[in-house]
Design a protein around this motif. Structure first.
Motif, PDB file in Angstrom:
ATOM      1  N   ASN A  65      -0.218   9.335  -1.808  1.00 17.62           N
ATOM      2  CA  ASN A  65      -1.048   9.696  -0.656  1.00 17.62           C
ATOM      3  C   ASN A  65      -2.349  10.402  -1.042  1.00 17.62           C
ATOM      4  O   ASN A  65      -3.233  10.566  -0.207  1.00 17.62           O
ATOM      5  CB  ASN A  65      -0.259  10.560   0.335  1.00 17.62           C
ATOM      6  CG  ASN A  65       0.245  11.846  -0.313  1.00 17.62           C
ATOM      7  OD1 ASN A  65       0.029  12.067  -1.503  1.00 17.62           O
ATOM      8  ND2 ASN A  65       0.949  12.659   0.452  1.00 17.62           N
ATOM      9  N   SER A 120      -8.392   1.435   1.651  1.00 18.68           N
ATOM     10  CA  SER A 120      -8.716   2.695   2.349  1.00 18.68           C
ATOM     11  C   SER A 120     -10.165   3.112   2.119  1.00 18.68           C
ATOM     12  O   SER A 120     -10.703   3.945   2.840  1.00 18.68           O
ATOM     13  CB  SER A 120      -7.768   3.806   1.894  1.00 18.68           C
ATOM     14  OG  SER A 120      -7.935   4.046   0.500  1.00 18.68           O
ATOM     15  N   SER A 135     -14.221   2.228   2.059  1.00 15.49           N
ATOM     16  CA  SER A 135     -15.142   1.294   2.709  1.00 15.49           C
ATOM     17  C   SER A 135     -15.648   0.301   1.669  1.00 15.49           C
ATOM     18  O   SER A 135     -15.616   0.578   0.451  1.00 15.49           O
ATOM     19  CB  SER A 135     -16.307   2.042   3.339  1.00 15.49           C
ATOM     20  OG  SER A 135     -17.106   2.636   2.332  1.00 15.49           O
ATOM     21  N   TYR A 186      -9.758  -5.644   1.086  1.00 16.57           N
ATOM     22  CA  TYR A 186      -9.431  -4.575   2.044  1.00 16.57           C
ATOM     23  C   TYR A 186      -9.083  -3.309   1.240  1.00 16.57           C
ATOM     24  O   TYR A 186      -9.007  -3.353   0.015  1.00 16.57           O
ATOM     25  CB  TYR A 186      -8.267  -4.972   2.954  1.00 16.57           C
ATOM     26  CG  TYR A 186      -6.971  -5.252   2.213  1.00 16.57           C
ATOM     27  CD1 TYR A 186      -6.038  -4.243   2.017  1.00 16.57           C
ATOM     28  CD2 TYR A 186      -6.696  -6.530   1.705  1.00 16.57           C
ATOM     29  CE1 TYR A 186      -4.863  -4.517   1.325  1.00 16.57           C
ATOM     30  CE2 TYR A 186      -5.542  -6.793   1.021  1.00 16.57           C
ATOM     31  CZ  TYR A 186      -4.613  -5.772   0.831  1.00 16.57           C
ATOM     32  OH  TYR A 186      -3.463  -6.018   0.146  1.00 16.57           O
ATOM     33  N   ALA A 218       0.824  -1.233   0.000  1.00 21.03           N
ATOM     34  CA  ALA A 218       0.000   0.000   0.000  1.00 21.03           C
ATOM     35  C   ALA A 218       0.843   1.262   0.000  1.00 21.03           C
ATOM     36  O   ALA A 218       0.388   2.343  -0.429  1.00 21.03           O
ATOM     37  CB  ALA A 218      -0.926  -0.001   1.218  1.00 21.03           C
ATOM     38  N   ASP A 268      -7.135   6.986  -2.993  1.00 17.55           N
ATOM     39  CA  ASP A 268      -7.784   5.967  -2.179  1.00 17.55           C
ATOM     40  C   ASP A 268      -7.767   4.670  -2.985  1.00 17.55           C
ATOM     41  O   ASP A 268      -7.782   4.695  -4.238  1.00 17.55           O
ATOM     42  CB  ASP A 268      -9.233   6.368  -1.862  1.00 17.55           C
ATOM     43  CG  ASP A 268      -9.290   7.601  -0.975  1.00 17.55           C
ATOM     44  OD1 ASP A 268      -8.553   7.635   0.016  1.00 17.55           O
ATOM     45  OD2 ASP A 268     -10.063   8.537  -1.305  1.00 17.55           O
TER      46      ASP A 268
END
Length: 451
Positions: free
Chosen positions: A71, A88, A90, A86, A66, A74
């Motif tokens: 940065n 960043s 939902s 999985y 990751a 997402d």
């Protein structure tokens, strides 16, 4: 003083605004570039380059890390079958973008871009904004697009600049135009003893010079008018005084006739002569009062004892009341010892008012004189028990030669008493107010004189 035209002043205003806007843009652009160079802001070009580099790195590395994702992105990790693992994002949000990107084949979901990267038995979904943005996550949440912040700041600063420059321009022009307003006010008040100076603005100076010519013409016109009025008043006054001598002689000789034996018809003629002479003498006194009222009274104001002034008015008023069989009620309530006034002229004004009140009070009636102190002034109130003022008289009774034909008319009343009284009181910076008494309905005259 340099004289400028409004056009040049307006051009300076526009130039100041233009220079200010350019300065604001330059400063903000410089700060923006500084933020870009220090990586506080990530420009669009760098975002595309970083996305490309991250894609190559993810595809090259055997294991997904990751930390390889920029940065400002997402991400979500899916199995090759499209099951969310999985990330960043939902699961719900990630699945929404998965459907749009993989199932529907969309790479743009406003306001985001979506990139799907195959990585062996995993699929990586990246979501990002293709716009300049802050590298700091908190700043990015507050303002997702750095360019909009730059534009917003520039607009706010330009509005502030326009306000400040307009305020300065308005204040500058206002000071110049105020000279016009001041001069027009002085001319309106017939105060012509002033000098006009240049304002520094060509168009305003033209108006000022026009007012200068108007002032000179008005000064000449007023001087001629005042001189003509003065000559006319002097002539009327001289004629009135000259008439007093022959009228006195006629009245004296008429009185001598009464000492002789007169037949009834002769006595009747003598009565007519005496009555007419008395009436003519009243007319003469009225003319004299009129000319004095039109003049600026030769005032000699000084501190005089209020009690002494009232005592003299009281004495003369008692004499007036005795002749008409009118009762005088006198009330005083004040602490002030002195008043700044012309004693003789003030007595004259009050006797005119009181004479008017006694004249219109029936025999056996009451004339009240009340004195009190209020708000740095002495209030005098004269009330009678006559018929009171008519509605028209309340508005016009202080006009010269006005006679109320409805309720307070008499042969000996020539409309001069209240006019003279008001003229004197006005020169004392006082006020004369007319009303009718709420109790008895008679006339009430209130005089306010500051001490």
């Amino acid at each position: 003083m340099e004289v400028k035209k409004l056009r040049s002043i307006f051009m300076r205003y526009i130039f100041a605004v233009a220079v200010g806007i350019l300065f604001i843009i330059a400063i903000n652009f410089g700060l923006y570039m500084l933020c870009v160079n220090t990586e506080v802001i990530i420009p669009v070009v760098n975002i595309e380059n970083r996305i490309t580099a991250a894609t190559e790195k993810i595809q090259t590395n055997e294991l997904f890390d990751a930390a390889d994702i920029p940065n400002f992105c997402d991400y979500a990790v899916y199995s090759s079958m499209g099951a969310f693992k999985y990330g960043s994002l939902s699961e719900e949000t990630a699945n929404t973008f998965w459907v749009e990107a993989v199932t529907n084949g969309q790479d743009r979901i406003t306001p985001y871009r979506v990139l799907v990267i195959d990585h062996g038995d995993e699929v990586i979904l990246l979501r990002y904004r293709l716009t300049s943005q802050f590298s700091n996550a908190m700043l990015r949440r507050i303002c997702p697009t750095a360019d909009l912040l730059l534009v917003g700041l520039i607009i706010i600063e330009v509005v502030i600049l326009l306000f400040l420059v307009s305020y300065w321009f308005g204040k500058y022009a206002g000071r110049k135009i105020d000279k016009l307003l001041l001069i027009t006010q002085k001319i309106e008040q017939q105060d012509l003893d002033f000098k006009i100076e240049s304002s520094g603005i060509f168009e305003v100076d033209r108006a000022l010079y026009a007012l200068e010519h108007l002032k000179q013409a008005l000064r000449i016109s007023l001087a001629e008018q005042w001189q003509a009025d003065k000559i006319r008043q002097d002539q009327i006054s001289a004629l009135a005084h000259d008439l007093k001598t022959p009228l006195t002689i006629i009245r004296g000789n008429t009185e001598l006739l009464y000492d002789t034996a007169l037949a009834d018809d002769q006595k009747e003629c003598a009565d007519y002569i005496e009555g007419s002479v008395i009436q003519m003498q009243d007319y003469v006194e009225t003319l004299i009062d009129m000319t004095k009222a039109k003049e600026n009274f030769p005032f000699c104001r000084q501190n005089i004892k209020l009690s002494s002034l009232l005592q003299e008015i009281h004495t003369q008023t008692k004499g007036l009341c005795v002749v008409k069989n009118v009762r005088l009620e006198w009330r005083e309530n004040f602490n002030q010892e002195y008043i700044f006034a012309d004693r003789e002229q003030l007595i004259r004004s009050f006797i005119n008012i009181l004479s008017n009140a006694v004249e219109h009070t029936p025999a056996g009636g009451i004339v009240s004189f009340d004195v009190q102190e209020k708000d740095n002034a002495i209030l005098f109130s004269i009330t009678d028990t006559g018929n009171g003022f008519s509605p028209e008289a309340l508005k016009r009774a202080t006009e010269q030669f006005y006679m109320d034909d409805q309720s307070r008319n008499a042969k000996s009343h020539y409309g001069i008493g209240l006019y003279v009284a008001n003229s004197i009181i006005t020169q004392h910076r006082g006020q004369l107010l007319l009303s009718n008494s709420e109790k008895g309905g008679g006339a009430q005259v209130t005089v306010r004189i500051p001490y």
